[in-house]
Design a protein around this motif. Sequence first.
Motif, short mmCIF file in Angstrom:
data_model
loop_
_atom_site.label_atom_id
_atom_site.label_comp_id
_atom_site.label_asym_id
_atom_site.label_seq_id
_atom_site.Cartn_x
_atom_site.Cartn_y
_atom_site.Cartn_z
N ILE A 1 -34.85 -42.35 -42.42
CA ILE A 1 -33.51 -42.68 -41.91
C ILE A 1 -33.07 -44.05 -42.44
O ILE A 1 -31.91 -44.23 -42.84
CB ILE A 1 -33.50 -42.63 -40.36
CG1 ILE A 1 -33.61 -41.17 -39.90
CG2 ILE A 1 -32.22 -43.25 -39.80
CD1 ILE A 1 -33.84 -40.98 -38.43
N ALA A 2 -34.02 -45.00 -42.49
CA ALA A 2 -33.71 -46.31 -43.09
C ALA A 2 -33.27 -46.13 -44.53
O ALA A 2 -32.30 -46.73 -44.99
CB ALA A 2 -34.92 -47.23 -43.00
N HIS B 1 -29.68 -47.09 -46.03
CA HIS B 1 -29.72 -48.00 -47.17
C HIS B 1 -28.93 -47.40 -48.34
O HIS B 1 -28.12 -48.09 -48.97
CB HIS B 1 -31.18 -48.22 -47.55
CG HIS B 1 -31.43 -49.35 -48.49
ND1 HIS B 1 -31.70 -50.63 -48.07
CD2 HIS B 1 -31.48 -49.40 -49.85
CE1 HIS B 1 -31.90 -51.41 -49.12
NE2 HIS B 1 -31.78 -50.69 -50.21
N ALA B 2 -29.16 -46.12 -48.57
CA ALA B 2 -28.47 -45.42 -49.66
C ALA B 2 -26.97 -45.40 -49.39
O ALA B 2 -26.16 -45.61 -50.30
CB ALA B 2 -29.01 -44.00 -49.81
N TRP B 3 -26.59 -45.17 -48.15
CA TRP B 3 -25.17 -45.12 -47.81
C TRP B 3 -24.48 -46.44 -48.15
O TRP B 3 -23.44 -46.47 -48.82
CB TRP B 3 -24.97 -44.76 -46.33
CG TRP B 3 -23.60 -45.06 -45.85
CD1 TRP B 3 -23.24 -45.97 -44.92
CD2 TRP B 3 -22.37 -44.45 -46.31
NE1 TRP B 3 -21.89 -45.99 -44.76
CE2 TRP B 3 -21.32 -45.07 -45.60
CE3 TRP B 3 -22.07 -43.48 -47.26
CZ2 TRP B 3 -19.98 -44.73 -45.80
CZ3 TRP B 3 -20.74 -43.13 -47.46
CH2 TRP B 3 -19.71 -43.75 -46.74
N ALA C 1 -31.31 -35.96 -43.73
CA ALA C 1 -31.96 -36.39 -42.48
C ALA C 1 -32.47 -35.17 -41.71
O ALA C 1 -33.60 -35.17 -41.21
CB ALA C 1 -30.97 -37.18 -41.63
N LEU C 2 -31.64 -34.11 -41.64
CA LEU C 2 -32.06 -32.89 -40.95
C LEU C 2 -33.23 -32.24 -41.67
O LEU C 2 -34.18 -31.77 -41.04
CB LEU C 2 -30.89 -31.91 -40.88
CG LEU C 2 -29.82 -32.23 -39.84
CD1 LEU C 2 -28.65 -31.28 -39.96
CD2 LEU C 2 -30.43 -32.15 -38.44
#
Lengths: 130, 115
Positions: free
Chosen positions: B66-67, B71-73, B105-106
């Motif tokens: 998730i981090a 971070h990518a976003w 994420a899913l």
Amino acid sequence: MERGTPTVRPKNLDLRTIRLPLPGIVSILHRISGALLFLAGIPLILAMLQLSLQSEEGFEMIRHTVDTDPLARLALLFLIWSFIHHFFAGIRFLFLDMHKGVQLEKARTSSLWVIVTSLVLTTLAGAFLW
Amino acid sequence: MVNRVVVGAHYGLRDWLIQRISALVMVAYVCALMLFFYWSAPLTYDSWKTVLSHPFVKIFTLLSIIALLLHAWVGVRDIFMDYVHPYPVRLMLQVIVILLLMMYALWAATLLWGM
């Protein structure tokens, strides 16, 4: 000139004539490696995680592909470089955030370290893979 | 009046902070993973599966993923803001990236808890 009037400043954005200083090279490589990690790295790491966990065959398939397909190895090594460079350049940026190493000489030295360390570690990873 | 642009920067510290905190989480995870690889070399399917079956490791792994996505976003959005200037195109690309990251994420959560 009236206040608030936008000034026309000369722009030089010709990529063939721009000579980036070392910190600039680290910076643009940080961006390029980040884009690569987003485009190819994340889906690959998730796919490999899934394959490696779902069965022993899947786990061995990854090992087999890396062992036998030079192109896959090369692609993987390129992503490994992207990761290592992004990792060390990122840590350097964290220090810059804390105002450590912002002096010109130190910034140049740390940039050189990031570039060299990434290449050396990538070479070691390559030697390990081959 | 401040010209608020929906696909512009939020003029805030939040994204900057997310970028740094997520980076630190990933550094910790990568170091732990490298230590594991070093200790358990040569890596086998059984030791790999065993360590990732541990609830703490699962949570740490998902947290790091998730981090990674957050971070990518921030990073991808920075790239779009620098190079993609027409708002409709930028908005469309941002929506695609958000959906893609949510899907990742899913995918990560289901693969970790469905193994």
